[in-house]
Scaffold this motif. Sequence first.
Motif, PDB file in Angstrom:
ATOM      1  N   GLY A  93     -61.015   2.566  39.025  1.00 32.29           N
ATOM      2  CA  GLY A  93     -60.303   3.638  39.725  1.00 32.29           C
ATOM      3  C   GLY A  93     -61.265   4.325  40.668  1.00 32.29           C
ATOM      4  O   GLY A  93     -62.468   4.383  40.416  1.00 32.29           O
ATOM      5  N   GLY A  94     -60.751   4.836  41.771  1.00 34.58           N
ATOM      6  CA  GLY A  94     -61.650   5.488  42.708  1.00 34.58           C
ATOM      7  C   GLY A  94     -60.932   6.151  43.857  1.00 34.58           C
ATOM      8  O   GLY A  94     -59.703   6.137  43.944  1.00 34.58           O
ATOM      9  N   VAL A  95     -61.730   6.742  44.718  1.00 33.46           N
ATOM     10  CA  VAL A  95     -61.229   7.412  45.915  1.00 33.46           C
ATOM     11  C   VAL A  95     -62.035   6.949  47.121  1.00 33.46           C
ATOM     12  O   VAL A  95     -63.178   6.515  46.993  1.00 33.46           O
ATOM     13  N   LYS A 128     -64.623   0.687  34.225  1.00 34.48           N
ATOM     14  CA  LYS A 128     -64.651   0.722  32.765  1.00 34.48           C
ATOM     15  C   LYS A 128     -64.454  -0.698  32.267  1.00 34.48           C
ATOM     16  O   LYS A 128     -63.490  -1.365  32.654  1.00 34.48           O
ATOM     17  N   TYR A 129     -65.373  -1.183  31.428  1.00 36.98           N
ATOM     18  CA  TYR A 129     -65.311  -2.536  30.888  1.00 36.98           C
ATOM     19  C   TYR A 129     -64.860  -2.495  29.430  1.00 36.98           C
ATOM     20  O   TYR A 129     -65.276  -1.626  28.671  1.00 36.98           O
ATOM     21  N   ILE A 160     -70.560   3.870  37.773  1.00 38.10           N
ATOM     22  CA  ILE A 160     -70.029   4.554  38.948  1.00 38.10           C
ATOM     23  C   ILE A 160     -70.632   3.852  40.155  1.00 38.10           C
ATOM     24  O   ILE A 160     -71.844   3.627  40.214  1.00 38.10           O
ATOM     25  N   VAL A 161     -69.787   3.507  41.117  1.00 41.96           N
ATOM     26  CA  VAL A 161     -70.230   2.805  42.319  1.00 41.96           C
ATOM     27  C   VAL A 161     -69.948   3.692  43.526  1.00 41.96           C
ATOM     28  O   VAL A 161     -68.826   4.166  43.706  1.00 41.96           O
ATOM     29  N   VAL A 162     -70.972   3.934  44.345  1.00 42.77           N
ATOM     30  CA  VAL A 162     -70.821   4.708  45.572  1.00 42.77           C
ATOM     31  C   VAL A 162     -71.162   3.787  46.726  1.00 42.77           C
ATOM     32  O   VAL A 162     -72.219   3.150  46.735  1.00 42.77           O
TER      33      VAL A 162
END
Length: 78
Positions: free
Chosen positions: A33-35, A53-54, A70-72
């Motif tokens: 999920g993300g924005v 989430k794994y 978290i990936v940016v």
Amino acid sequence: MSDHSDGMRYLDGKANEAGKLIVNDYQCSRLTGGVMLSLKKPFVSDIRVNYEKYFYKNNGVPRPSEKDKIVVEFMTRF
């Protein structure tokens, strides 16, 4: 082709009937999920922030790169 291509089990280069298969690629599912934020000036740019989430079956032990994270990401187009 390596000497493992014939389906035999080997230990130190010799056939070994008692050898065991080591499973290190566990079955998992992932939910992401993300924005994303888009900017128009001075260049067209996108900033994405995702959470991954794994979920592992049978108490699998994940590799460090396959844990919750978290990936940016920053992208720009000229």
